[in-house]
Design an enzyme around this catalytic site. Structure first.
Site, PDB file in Angstrom:
ATOM      1  N   THR A 124       0.652  -1.132   0.070  1.00 32.39           N
ATOM      2  CA  THR A 124      -0.019  -0.183   0.090  1.00 32.39           C
ATOM      3  C   THR A 124       0.935   1.185  -0.008  1.00 32.39           C
ATOM      4  O   THR A 124       2.030   1.179   0.547  1.00 32.39           O
ATOM      5  CB  THR A 124      -1.056   0.219   1.189  1.00 32.39           C
ATOM      6  OG1 THR A 124      -1.341   1.379   1.473  1.00 32.39           O
ATOM      7  CG2 THR A 124      -0.093  -0.074   2.451  1.00 32.39           C
ATOM      8  N   TYR A 178      -1.982  -0.037   9.976  1.00 30.52           N
ATOM      9  CA  TYR A 178      -2.220  -0.716   8.788  1.00 30.52           C
ATOM     10  C   TYR A 178      -0.880  -0.412   8.000  1.00 30.52           C
ATOM     11  O   TYR A 178      -0.417  -1.601   7.431  1.00 30.52           O
ATOM     12  CB  TYR A 178      -3.285  -0.110   8.042  1.00 30.52           C
ATOM     13  CG  TYR A 178      -3.636  -0.544   6.557  1.00 30.52           C
ATOM     14  CD1 TYR A 178      -3.598  -1.856   6.059  1.00 30.52           C
ATOM     15  CD2 TYR A 178      -3.682   0.717   5.621  1.00 30.52           C
ATOM     16  CE1 TYR A 178      -3.729  -2.417   4.683  1.00 30.52           C
ATOM     17  CE2 TYR A 178      -3.765   0.131   4.298  1.00 30.52           C
ATOM     18  CZ  TYR A 178      -3.839  -1.202   3.799  1.00 30.52           C
ATOM     19  OH  TYR A 178      -3.981  -1.627   2.633  1.00 30.52           O
TER      20      TYR A 178
END
Length: 327
Positions: A117, A141
């Site tokens: 990501t 995350y």
């Protein structure tokens, strides 16, 4: 035909990857615990119900299918939840991925495509992110994904595991053929939440903050059509099959859209008003994330063909109207 283990293969991106893998001559084996995925999205190869934290189950699946490669999508990915429950993200994302990597090495499955990501970069305003940009994640995350990238590098040194890592941010759209699409529970992604609000399936959309340092005060993100995204993943698999070295690629269009930009585009595509209200900022959100993709274009030959905001919303709206997302 060669088999590829697709973790999260019953989820949004994973199911689209399975479709393209099947069309490209592979047998995708979807491995999913169905915590956020849907078994009826598994249409293009075998389904194996299992959790990445279950090492015994992973070994059974590797023994049964003998995959030649892994395509790893399975992860928790909600920013707000990552801020509130960091332990959950470290345990699920990192420990689960470590189990997967160790099992792949045990079975001599040494080609690994990882869905990372752009959140690993954190908040770096005013720049187009490249693969060499500093990684400064703002929440568990992004930090957990960065840790997995590091683990892959360590296992390359120790066991010869080669990986292609893709860093991207907002994925949107749906299969143009209408076989699969985006469906989360709860739904948190901007475009499907917006379409739900347009259709009256929720009271309205909340815009989290309008006081950011952007032209209209709302966060800016780079959006990529899901089919363009999985096309890059299949190209990454073929990159490894050709014997190339491990590589990191950003995937994006280089164009940023604010939340209000997306709302305006949705209204134009659907010819309906988007009901929304203004709320406070959400912890862990970056102001602006825009990703360059020159390396993917030059080395993988990747060319996003559907990643215009109009086309992404049009495909998502078609899927939404089909009613399949309600199953």
């Amino acid at each position: 035909m060669s088999r590829v283990l697709v973790t999260g293969g019953a989820g949004y991106i994973g199911s689209h990857a399975c479709k393209l893998l099947s069309q490209s001559g592979y047998v995708p084996v979807a491995y999913d615990n169905l915590s956020t995925g849907w078994e009826d999205a598994v249409k293009f190869g075998p389904f194996e119900n299992g959790d990445l934290l279950d090492r015994v189950r992973l070994r059974e699946v590797f023994e049964t299918h003998k995959p030649i490669a892994v395509m790893h999508f399975a992860a928790l990915s909600q920013v707000g939840e990552a801020v509130e429950k960091p332990g959950l993200y470290w345990r699920n994302n990192v420990c689960g991925s470590l189990n997967l990597i160790e099992t792949a090495v045990e079975f001599d499955c040494l080609d690994f495509v990882f869905s990372s990501t752009c959140a690993t970069y954190g908040d770096q305003d005013g720049v187009t992110l490249t693969e060499d940009s500093d990684q400064q994640p703002l929440n568990a995350y992004g930090a957990s994904k960065r840790a997995i990238e590091d683990i892959l590098g360590d296992f390359e040194v120790s066991h010869g595991l080669r990986s292609v890592i893709f860093r991207y941010f907002n994925v949107a759209g749906a299969d143009p053929d209408g076989e699969i699409g985006e469906h989360h529970r709860p739904e948190t992604h901007l475009i499907p939440v917006m379409l739900d609000a347009i259709d009256g399936n929720r009271d309205g959309l909340t815009v989290f903050g309008t006081d950011y340092d952007t032209p209209d005060g709302t966060c800016i993100r780079d959006y990529v059509h899901v089919m363009d995204l999985v096309d890059a993943h299949v190209s990454g698999l073929k990159w490894l099959e050709r014997g190339n070295d491990s590589r990191v690629f950003n995937l994006g269009t280089g164009n940023g859209f604010s939340v209000l930009d997306v709302i305006k585009s949705s209204g134009i595509v659907t010819n309906k008003e988007v009901p929304y209200s203004i709320g406070p900022r959400r912890n862990g959100d970056c102001v602006k994330l825009v990703s360059g993709s020159e390396r993917a274009r030059k080395e993988l030959g990747w060319r996003p063909t559907r990643s215009t905001m109009k086309e992404m919303i049009t495909d998502a709206w078609r899927w939404h109207q089909s009613g399949q997302y309600e199953k």
